[in-house]
Design a protein around this motif. Sequence first.
Motif, short mmCIF file in Angstrom:
data_model
loop_
_atom_site.label_atom_id
_atom_site.label_comp_id
_atom_site.label_asym_id
_atom_site.label_seq_id
_atom_site.Cartn_x
_atom_site.Cartn_y
_atom_site.Cartn_z
N GLY A 201 0.79 -1.22 0.00
CA GLY A 201 0.00 0.00 0.00
C GLY A 201 0.83 1.27 0.00
N ARG A 202 2.15 1.15 0.08
CA ARG A 202 3.02 2.32 0.13
C ARG A 202 3.18 2.89 -1.27
N PRO A 203 2.78 4.14 -1.48
CA PRO A 203 2.93 4.74 -2.81
C PRO A 203 4.38 5.15 -3.07
N GLY A 204 4.69 5.34 -4.32
CA GLY A 204 6.00 5.85 -4.69
C GLY A 204 7.00 4.76 -5.02
N ARG A 205 8.17 5.21 -5.34
CA ARG A 205 9.25 4.33 -5.75
C ARG A 205 9.88 3.62 -4.55
N LYS A 206 10.30 2.38 -4.75
CA LYS A 206 10.95 1.60 -3.70
C LYS A 206 12.33 2.21 -3.41
N LEU A 207 12.72 2.18 -2.15
CA LEU A 207 14.01 2.71 -1.73
C LEU A 207 15.12 1.86 -2.34
N GLY A 208 16.11 2.50 -2.93
CA GLY A 208 17.22 1.80 -3.56
C GLY A 208 18.14 1.16 -2.54
N PRO A 209 19.04 0.30 -3.00
CA PRO A 209 19.96 -0.39 -2.09
C PRO A 209 21.03 0.55 -1.55
N ILE A 210 21.66 0.13 -0.45
CA ILE A 210 22.78 0.88 0.11
C ILE A 210 23.94 0.79 -0.88
N ALA A 211 24.62 1.90 -1.08
CA ALA A 211 25.74 1.96 -2.02
C ALA A 211 26.84 0.98 -1.61
N ARG B 76 11.99 18.44 6.70
CA ARG B 76 12.27 19.58 5.81
C ARG B 76 13.53 19.40 4.96
N PHE B 77 13.69 18.19 4.42
CA PHE B 77 14.71 17.90 3.42
C PHE B 77 13.98 17.44 2.17
N ALA B 78 14.56 17.70 1.00
CA ALA B 78 13.97 17.24 -0.25
C ALA B 78 13.95 15.71 -0.27
N LYS B 79 12.94 15.15 -0.95
CA LYS B 79 12.83 13.69 -1.05
C LYS B 79 14.08 13.09 -1.68
N SER B 80 14.64 13.77 -2.67
CA SER B 80 15.84 13.25 -3.33
C SER B 80 17.01 13.19 -2.35
N LYS B 81 17.14 14.18 -1.48
CA LYS B 81 18.21 14.19 -0.48
C LYS B 81 18.00 13.08 0.54
N LEU B 82 16.77 12.87 0.98
CA LEU B 82 16.48 11.80 1.93
C LEU B 82 16.81 10.44 1.32
N SER B 83 16.49 10.26 0.06
CA SER B 83 16.81 9.01 -0.63
C SER B 83 18.31 8.79 -0.65
N GLU B 84 19.07 9.84 -0.96
CA GLU B 84 20.54 9.74 -0.95
C GLU B 84 21.05 9.36 0.43
N LEU B 85 20.52 10.00 1.46
CA LEU B 85 20.98 9.74 2.83
C LEU B 85 20.69 8.29 3.24
N LEU B 86 19.52 7.78 2.88
CA LEU B 86 19.14 6.42 3.25
C LEU B 86 19.87 5.36 2.42
N ARG B 87 20.51 5.77 1.33
CA ARG B 87 21.29 4.84 0.53
C ARG B 87 22.79 4.99 0.78
N GLY B 88 23.19 6.02 1.50
CA GLY B 88 24.60 6.22 1.82
C GLY B 88 25.39 6.84 0.70
N VAL B 89 24.73 7.61 -0.14
CA VAL B 89 25.43 8.32 -1.23
C VAL B 89 25.29 9.82 -1.01
N GLY B 90 26.12 10.59 -1.66
CA GLY B 90 26.04 12.04 -1.53
C GLY B 90 26.63 12.52 -0.21
N LEU B 91 26.52 13.78 0.04
CA LEU B 91 27.09 14.40 1.23
C LEU B 91 26.02 14.53 2.31
N TYR B 92 26.40 14.26 3.53
CA TYR B 92 25.48 14.39 4.65
C TYR B 92 25.49 15.84 5.14
N PRO B 93 24.35 16.35 5.61
CA PRO B 93 24.32 17.71 6.15
C PRO B 93 25.08 17.77 7.48
#
Length: 73
Positions: free
Chosen positions: A12-22, A55-72
């Motif tokens: 029942g969860r809408p949206g794209r599935k969370l990607g794997p950890i890098a 109050r973070f963009a969805k794209s940033k949250l996705s990056e954080l939960l996958r371990g990619v990109g820079l952390y705030p």
Amino acid sequence: MITPAEPPASSGRPGRKLGPIAPTVGSAHRAWLDPMRQNYLASGLTLNDLSTRVRFAKSKLSELLRGVGLYPR
């Protein structure tokens, strides 16, 4: 390295599935990230819900939960 299986997102969860950890994520970072992701998936929240709360963009949250990109700071 074998990664633990994650519980599937509810159907029942809408949206794209969370990607794997890098694959570049270190063991200490993964030890913190795995429980964080499991709690997020178990919560039933969508990235949109989480984005509204923290109050973070969805794209940033996705990056954080996958371990990619820079952390705030």
